[in-house]
Scaffold this motif. Structure first.
Motif, PDB file in Angstrom:
ATOM      1  N   LEU A   1       0.837  -1.187   0.000  1.00 16.47           N
ATOM      2  CA  LEU A   1       0.000   0.000   0.000  1.00 16.47           C
ATOM      3  C   LEU A   1       0.880   1.249   0.000  1.00 16.47           C
ATOM      4  O   LEU A   1       1.910   1.309   0.688  1.00 16.47           O
ATOM      5  CB  LEU A   1      -0.901   0.020   1.245  1.00 16.47           C
ATOM      6  CG  LEU A   1      -2.096  -0.943   1.250  1.00 16.47           C
ATOM      7  CD1 LEU A   1      -2.645  -1.081   2.660  1.00 16.47           C
ATOM      8  CD2 LEU A   1      -3.175  -0.457   0.293  1.00 16.47           C
ATOM      9  N   THR A   2       0.457   2.234  -0.738  1.00 19.66           N
ATOM     10  CA  THR A   2       1.119   3.532  -0.661  1.00 19.66           C
ATOM     11  C   THR A   2       0.707   4.215   0.644  1.00 19.66           C
ATOM     12  O   THR A   2      -0.147   3.719   1.387  1.00 19.66           O
ATOM     13  CB  THR A   2       0.699   4.411  -1.850  1.00 19.66           C
ATOM     14  OG1 THR A   2      -0.710   4.657  -1.765  1.00 19.66           O
ATOM     15  CG2 THR A   2       1.015   3.739  -3.177  1.00 19.66           C
ATOM     16  N   ASP A   3       1.293   5.346   0.924  1.00 15.54           N
ATOM     17  CA  ASP A   3       0.905   6.084   2.129  1.00 15.54           C
ATOM     18  C   ASP A   3      -0.583   6.442   2.090  1.00 15.54           C
ATOM     19  O   ASP A   3      -1.288   6.327   3.103  1.00 15.54           O
ATOM     20  CB  ASP A   3       1.744   7.369   2.264  1.00 15.54           C
ATOM     21  CG  ASP A   3       3.202   7.073   2.574  1.00 15.54           C
ATOM     22  OD1 ASP A   3       3.492   5.933   3.016  1.00 15.54           O
ATOM     23  OD2 ASP A   3       4.036   7.969   2.370  1.00 15.54           O
ATOM     24  N   GLN A   4      -1.058   6.871   0.902  1.00 16.33           N
ATOM     25  CA  GLN A   4      -2.475   7.194   0.764  1.00 16.33           C
ATOM     26  C   GLN A   4      -3.338   5.943   0.941  1.00 16.33           C
ATOM     27  O   GLN A   4      -4.405   5.987   1.555  1.00 16.33           O
ATOM     28  CB  GLN A   4      -2.753   7.831  -0.603  1.00 16.33           C
ATOM     29  CG  GLN A   4      -2.123   9.194  -0.786  1.00 16.33           C
ATOM     30  CD  GLN A   4      -0.753   9.089  -1.427  1.00 16.33           C
ATOM     31  OE1 GLN A   4      -0.076   8.056  -1.313  1.00 16.33           O
ATOM     32  NE2 GLN A   4      -0.339  10.167  -2.080  1.00 16.33           N
ATOM     33  N   GLY A   5      -2.852   4.819   0.418  1.00 19.25           N
ATOM     34  CA  GLY A   5      -3.584   3.566   0.552  1.00 19.25           C
ATOM     35  C   GLY A   5      -3.664   3.111   2.001  1.00 19.25           C
ATOM     36  O   GLY A   5      -4.710   2.630   2.469  1.00 19.25           O
ATOM     37  N   GLN A   6      -2.543   3.264   2.735  1.00 19.17           N
ATOM     38  CA  GLN A   6      -2.526   2.890   4.157  1.00 19.17           C
ATOM     39  C   GLN A   6      -3.473   3.757   4.982  1.00 19.17           C
ATOM     40  O   GLN A   6      -4.077   3.293   5.950  1.00 19.17           O
ATOM     41  CB  GLN A   6      -1.092   3.000   4.697  1.00 19.17           C
ATOM     42  CG  GLN A   6      -0.145   1.952   4.150  1.00 19.17           C
ATOM     43  CD  GLN A   6       1.273   2.125   4.675  1.00 19.17           C
ATOM     44  OE1 GLN A   6       1.511   2.875   5.629  1.00 19.17           O
ATOM     45  NE2 GLN A   6       2.228   1.431   4.070  1.00 19.17           N
ATOM     46  N   GLU A   7      -3.610   5.002   4.602  1.00 25.90           N
ATOM     47  CA  GLU A   7      -4.520   5.892   5.319  1.00 25.90           C
ATOM     48  C   GLU A   7      -5.991   5.581   4.973  1.00 25.90           C
ATOM     49  O   GLU A   7      -6.873   5.650   5.834  1.00 25.90           O
ATOM     50  CB  GLU A   7      -4.206   7.351   4.956  1.00 25.90           C
ATOM     51  CG  GLU A   7      -5.099   8.353   5.663  1.00 25.90           C
ATOM     52  CD  GLU A   7      -4.789   9.788   5.236  1.00 25.90           C
ATOM     53  OE1 GLU A   7      -5.542  10.691   5.672  1.00 25.90           O
ATOM     54  OE2 GLU A   7      -3.823   9.994   4.478  1.00 25.90           O
ATOM     55  N   TYR A   8      -6.249   5.199   3.725  1.00 25.23           N
ATOM     56  CA  TYR A   8      -7.616   4.991   3.238  1.00 25.23           C
ATOM     57  C   TYR A   8      -8.183   3.638   3.674  1.00 25.23           C
ATOM     58  O   TYR A   8      -9.362   3.526   4.013  1.00 25.23           O
ATOM     59  CB  TYR A   8      -7.597   5.093   1.707  1.00 25.23           C
ATOM     60  CG  TYR A   8      -8.940   5.247   1.043  1.00 25.23           C
ATOM     61  CD1 TYR A   8      -9.880   6.167   1.502  1.00 25.23           C
ATOM     62  CD2 TYR A   8      -9.251   4.496  -0.090  1.00 25.23           C
ATOM     63  CE1 TYR A   8     -11.091   6.337   0.861  1.00 25.23           C
ATOM     64  CE2 TYR A   8     -10.464   4.652  -0.741  1.00 25.23           C
ATOM     65  CZ  TYR A   8     -11.384   5.575  -0.261  1.00 25.23           C
ATOM     66  OH  TYR A   8     -12.586   5.740  -0.904  1.00 25.23           O
ATOM     67  N   TRP A   9      -7.334   2.608   3.671  1.00 25.58           N
ATOM     68  CA  TRP A   9      -7.845   1.242   3.892  1.00 25.58           C
ATOM     69  C   TRP A   9      -8.554   1.041   5.246  1.00 25.58           C
ATOM     70  O   TRP A   9      -9.654   0.481   5.285  1.00 25.58           O
ATOM     71  CB  TRP A   9      -6.702   0.216   3.745  1.00 25.58           C
ATOM     72  CG  TRP A   9      -7.162  -1.172   4.124  1.00 25.58           C
ATOM     73  CD1 TRP A   9      -8.147  -1.906   3.531  1.00 25.58           C
ATOM     74  CD2 TRP A   9      -6.678  -1.961   5.206  1.00 25.58           C
ATOM     75  NE1 TRP A   9      -8.314  -3.114   4.166  1.00 25.58           N
ATOM     76  CE2 TRP A   9      -7.423  -3.169   5.199  1.00 25.58           C
ATOM     77  CE3 TRP A   9      -5.688  -1.771   6.169  1.00 25.58           C
ATOM     78  CZ2 TRP A   9      -7.197  -4.185   6.126  1.00 25.58           C
ATOM     79  CZ3 TRP A   9      -5.468  -2.780   7.085  1.00 25.58           C
ATOM     80  CH2 TRP A   9      -6.216  -3.978   7.065  1.00 25.58           C
TER      81      TRP A   9
END
Length: 302
Positions: free
Chosen positions: A62-70
């Motif tokens: 996960l990207t940083d944005q993905g880690q925040e969104y998931w």
């Protein structure tokens, strides 16, 4: 102005892929192809304007944005699942309005309802006793038990009990001065009738008995009244096996002959087709069918 949200399928694909860190395993869970998962996530990234995954050393991360969104999406799905289960559980509660033939309600259903109430304390059973077919929508009925020949076009139906008929009387009548050892002896006894003499006529024909005047004998509007008259020694009833079973087991009625007439009528459970799987209706359906099956496996009329 309504907010524009991403497609639900793309969010499901993202949540599963983020949890497994694998498009392949996400595809297996969602019963779609890996390409479909990849396509859904690409569409979600385009919608959001950010990249959610990267590949590094053949691993999916996960990207940083993905880690925040998931975690936020995961929590939403968990709440959605919990709300769905809560609503389903509530569906097996509340009032269950049942239309039922009066005699069947009194003799068969009501004595057994304690078991259903114990299994489903959140379902409030409301019985409406009537001999007529109901309008499920106008009469506010969830499910009905009919005593008919069984033609319910466009409805869901299950046969609860088939019926047969045979003469029944008080044991005291058998000890009287007039014998009742063979069918022809019925000419010396009072025959009890419900609304019609048709069934007596058919049984006598089956038994080979002739010359009995069926115009004689008292007439009752309900089968339960006929049984009560027989129990009190007022004559011989052509009893229905379903309704008479408790009286036979208790020794209040006896069957002098083993000749039985299959009835054209049966007890059917009926409801609109689209209602059959509603939780409270299904709970009642499953319970009554299981009760019937268990009792039929254990008991015999003779």
């Amino acid at each position: 102005m309504a907010r524009r949200l991403p497609p639900l399928n793309s969010l499901r694909a993202f949540e599963a892929a983020a949890r497994h860190l694998s498009f392949t395993r996400a595809a297996d869970e969602l019963f779609v192809t890996q390409a479909a998962v990849s396509h859904q996530i690409k569409g979600l990234e385009d919608f959001l304007g950010v990249q959610l995954f990267i590949r590094k050393n053949r691993k999916l991360l996960l990207t940083d944005q993905g880690q925040e969104y998931w975690p936020k999406i995961r929590d939403i799905f968990e709440k959605l699942a919990a709300a769905t289960e809560q609503l389903k559980a509530q569906g097996a509660s509340g009032a269950l309005n049942i239309s039922v033939v009066p005699t069947f309600a009194i003799v068969w259903l009501v004595p057994r309802l304690t078991r259903f109430n114990a299994l489903y304390p959140d379902i409030e059973v409301r019985l409406k006793a009537t001999d007529r077919e109901v309008d499920f929508f106008q009469d506010d009925i969830d499910v009905a038990i009919y005593y008919e020949k069984g033609d319910y076009a466009g409805m869901y139906s299950e046969t609860l009990l088939n019926e047969f008929l045979t003469p029944m009387c008080s044991p005291a009548l058998l000890d009287g001065e007039k014998p009742l050892t063979e069918p022809d002896d019925l000419r010396h006894h009072m025959l009890l009738h419900d609304a019609t003499t048709y069934e007596w006529r058919e049984w006598l024909k089956l038994a080979g008995v002739k010359g009995i005047d069926l115009r004689k004998g008292p007439v009752f509007s309900h089968s339960s009244m006929v049984m009560q008259a027989a129990i009190h020694g007022q004559g011989v009833a052509l009893g229905h096996n379903v309704l008479a079973q408790p009286e036979i087991e208790a020794g209040r009625l006896m069957c002098p002959f083993d000749i039985v007439l299959p009835s054209d009528y049966k007890y059917d459970l009926v409801c609109p087709e689209e209602w059959a799987e509603r939780p409270k209706i299904k709970a009642f359906r499953d319970w009554i069918m299981e009760t019937v099956a268990q009792e039929q496996a254990m008991e015999s009329l003779f």
